[in-house]
Design an enzyme around this catalytic site. Structure first.
Site, short mmCIF file in Angstrom:
data_model
loop_
_atom_site.label_atom_id
_atom_site.label_comp_id
_atom_site.label_asym_id
_atom_site.label_seq_id
_atom_site.Cartn_x
_atom_site.Cartn_y
_atom_site.Cartn_z
N GLN A 161 -7.65 -0.68 4.26
CA GLN A 161 -8.28 -1.70 5.32
C GLN A 161 -9.50 -1.87 5.12
OE1 GLN A 161 -6.86 -2.32 8.14
NE2 GLN A 161 -5.11 -1.08 8.09
N ASN A 184 -7.64 3.15 9.35
CA ASN A 184 -7.04 2.35 9.91
C ASN A 184 -6.96 2.12 11.27
OD1 ASN A 184 -5.26 4.48 8.78
ND2 ASN A 184 -3.64 3.66 10.12
N CYS A 231 3.64 2.13 14.71
CA CYS A 231 4.72 3.00 14.23
C CYS A 231 5.68 2.22 13.80
CB CYS A 231 5.05 3.93 15.30
SG CYS A 231 6.37 4.98 14.57
N GLY A 249 0.85 -1.24 -0.04
CA GLY A 249 -0.09 -0.10 -0.10
C GLY A 249 0.90 1.03 0.03
N THR A 250 1.87 1.12 0.82
CA THR A 250 2.71 2.42 0.56
C THR A 250 3.44 2.80 -0.67
OG1 THR A 250 3.38 1.58 3.09
CG2 THR A 250 4.88 3.27 2.01
N THR A 281 11.40 -6.90 -11.98
CA THR A 281 10.92 -8.42 -12.26
C THR A 281 10.04 -8.62 -10.91
OG1 THR A 281 13.07 -9.25 -12.78
CG2 THR A 281 11.54 -10.79 -12.18
N SER A 291 -3.58 -3.52 -0.67
CA SER A 291 -2.52 -4.16 0.15
C SER A 291 -2.76 -5.56 0.52
CB SER A 291 -1.91 -3.50 1.27
OG SER A 291 -0.93 -4.17 2.26
N ALA A 292 -1.96 -6.49 0.34
CA ALA A 292 -2.37 -8.00 0.44
C ALA A 292 -2.08 -8.55 1.98
CB ALA A 292 -1.25 -8.78 -0.14
N HIS A 293 -1.36 -7.81 2.68
CA HIS A 293 -1.36 -8.43 4.35
C HIS A 293 -2.17 -8.31 5.16
CE1 HIS A 293 0.80 -5.23 6.56
NE2 HIS A 293 0.90 -4.65 5.27
N1 PLP Z 1 -2.80 2.72 3.94
C1 PLP Z 1 -3.38 2.36 5.11
C2 PLP Z 1 -4.86 2.82 5.27
C3 PLP Z 1 -2.90 1.30 6.01
O1 PLP Z 1 -3.42 0.94 7.03
C4 PLP Z 1 -1.51 0.71 5.39
C5 PLP Z 1 -0.80 -0.12 6.39
O2 PLP Z 1 -0.86 0.14 7.64
C6 PLP Z 1 -0.87 1.21 4.33
C7 PLP Z 1 -1.60 2.00 3.45
C8 PLP Z 1 0.34 0.69 3.88
O3 PLP Z 1 0.23 -0.64 3.64
P1 PLP Z 1 1.53 -1.59 3.28
O4 PLP Z 1 1.88 -2.00 4.72
O5 PLP Z 1 1.33 -2.57 2.41
O6 PLP Z 1 2.79 -0.73 2.71
#
Ligand code: PLP
Length: 373
Positions: free
Chosen positions: A169, A141, A313, A72-73, A228, A189-191
């Site tokens: 989320q 989140n 954090c 996600g980041t 890749t 995001s997958a995790h």
């Molecule tokens: N956006 C939100 C709302 C999130 O809660 C998070 C992760 O905590 C992210 C983005 C970032 O995702 P990732 O951990 O896959 O980089």
């Protein structure tokens, strides 16, 4: 993988589904590079494209719209650093991966219930400043508060701006039709849904909003992200979507469990952030008036309960929540809040254990009054 006795930190990351472990390990057993023409390469390519189909179907978009990223980041960074606009508007409660990549953005405040102040958004959109992108998350989140995307989108569209929605989320937990109908760009995001860490996606639903790639030097991902492909992670992302879908109405059950938990904790003096707003059914941010969050975290950890203080954090430290402060909480009240988040594998006994630990701590410290907000 052994879980702590009560793992209630799904918004930080979720336990991985066994189907995901199988899919990742099968994908890692494939030798080919997805860009190679030979049979091994084609096998790797098939894994990537199969996962793209599954993730796209879960979101409700075309597979062609999806770019796999490292999470996600990265997807948020690509939007905020590379969208074809001159001006960014972001809400005050966005994730740090939005805020840090848009230091020049104008910030739209939220109301006390955590929902975006539509009047301020309208005013900011009316100011001239060139082509504009608005970045507002679907569900928060920390609090789980769900944003009124239909109203937001009506304002954004009538101003001719683009809308980016961070759905990290809510993906897999809420219906996505609304997000796809209103957003030009979507982050996943997958995790957070039981997939592998370090993989996510950016959905580019409107080609006019397409952000520049962050990495160049290869034609992968339709030249939108060079490098890749992480075929293990990508295959695992697809498998997580399938595993979650197979579990059916788990979110409804979870919401009941979360609501029962809140009712009990409110009776023990807890204050729930965003209680009046529509919220993601798995999330609770709870303040124990007078007790610092780090003290609560340690006490719960000793009882085998894993929760977090606001946003986890990355440095491992507890920091003050910009989300709660944006909702009008004092820094002191915000420093007394913890986040409890349930998920696909949460058992009622885990929640019972947390409630008992809370009641125990509150009683030991003599907490009776509701006074945090
Ligand atoms: N956006 C939100 C709302 C999130 O809660 C998070 C992760 O905590 C992210 C983005 C970032 O995702 P990732 O951990 O896959 O980089």
């Amino acid at each position: 993988m052994r879980k702590p006795i009560a793992y209630l930190d799904y918004n930080a990351t979720a336990p991985v589904h066994s189907e995901v472990i199988t899919a990742v390990s099968a994908a890692l057993g494939v030798t080919g590079n997805p860009s190679s023409i030979h049979a091994s390469g084609r096998k790797a390519r098939a894994l990537v494209e199969q996962a793209r189909e599954t993730v796209a179907q879960t979101l409700g978009c075309s597979p062609r719209d999806l770019v796999f990223t490292s999470g996600g980041t990265e997807a948020n960074a690509q939007v905020l650093l590379g969208a074809p606009v001159e001006r960014f508007l972001i809400s005050a409660i966005e994730h740090d991966s939005v805020r840090a990549n848009a230091p020049q953005a104008q910030v739209i405040p939220v109301q006390r219930d955590g929902r975006v102040d539509l009047g301020s958004l309208e005013q900011q959109l009316a100011l001239t400043g060139g082509a504009t992108l608005v970045s507002i998350m679907h569900a928060n989140n920390e609090t789980g508060v769900i944003q009124p995307l239909a109203d937001i989108s009506a304002l954004v569209r009538s101003a001719g701006a683009f809308l980016h929605v961070d759905a990290v989320q809510s993906f897999g937990k809420l219906p996505m039709a609304e997000v796809v109908a209103y957003a030009d760009l979507v982050t996943l995001s997958a995790h957070k849904i039981g997939g592998p860490k370090g993989v996510g996606a950016l959905a580019i639903l409107n080609p006019k909003a397409e952000p520049r790639p962050l990495s160049r030097g290869g034609g992968q991902e339709m030249a939108r992200r060079a490098g890749t492909e992480n075929i293990g992670g990508i295959a695992g992302f697809g498998a997580a979507c399938t595993a979650l879908a197979a579990r059916g109405g788990w979110m409804g059950t979870l919401e009941l469990l979360r609501n029962q938990m809140e009712t009990k904790l409110i009776a023990h003096g807890a204050v729930v952030a965003g209680y009046e707003a529509p919220r993601l059914g798995n999330t609770s941010t709870l303040a124990m008036p007078g007790v610092d969050a780090s003290r609560q975290l340690m006490a719960f950890d000793l009882e085998g309960v894993a929760v977090s203080a606001g946003a986890a954090c990355s440095s491992g430290k507890v920091k003050s929540s910009h989300v709660l402060e944006a909702m009008g909480w004092t820094p002191l009240a915000a420093s007394q809040a913890i986040r409890v988040s349930l998920g696909w594998d949460t058992q009622p006994e885990e929640v019972d254990r947390f409630v008992a630990a809370w009641a125990n701590l509150a009683q030991r410290l003599g907490i009776r009054q509701v006074a945090a907000e």
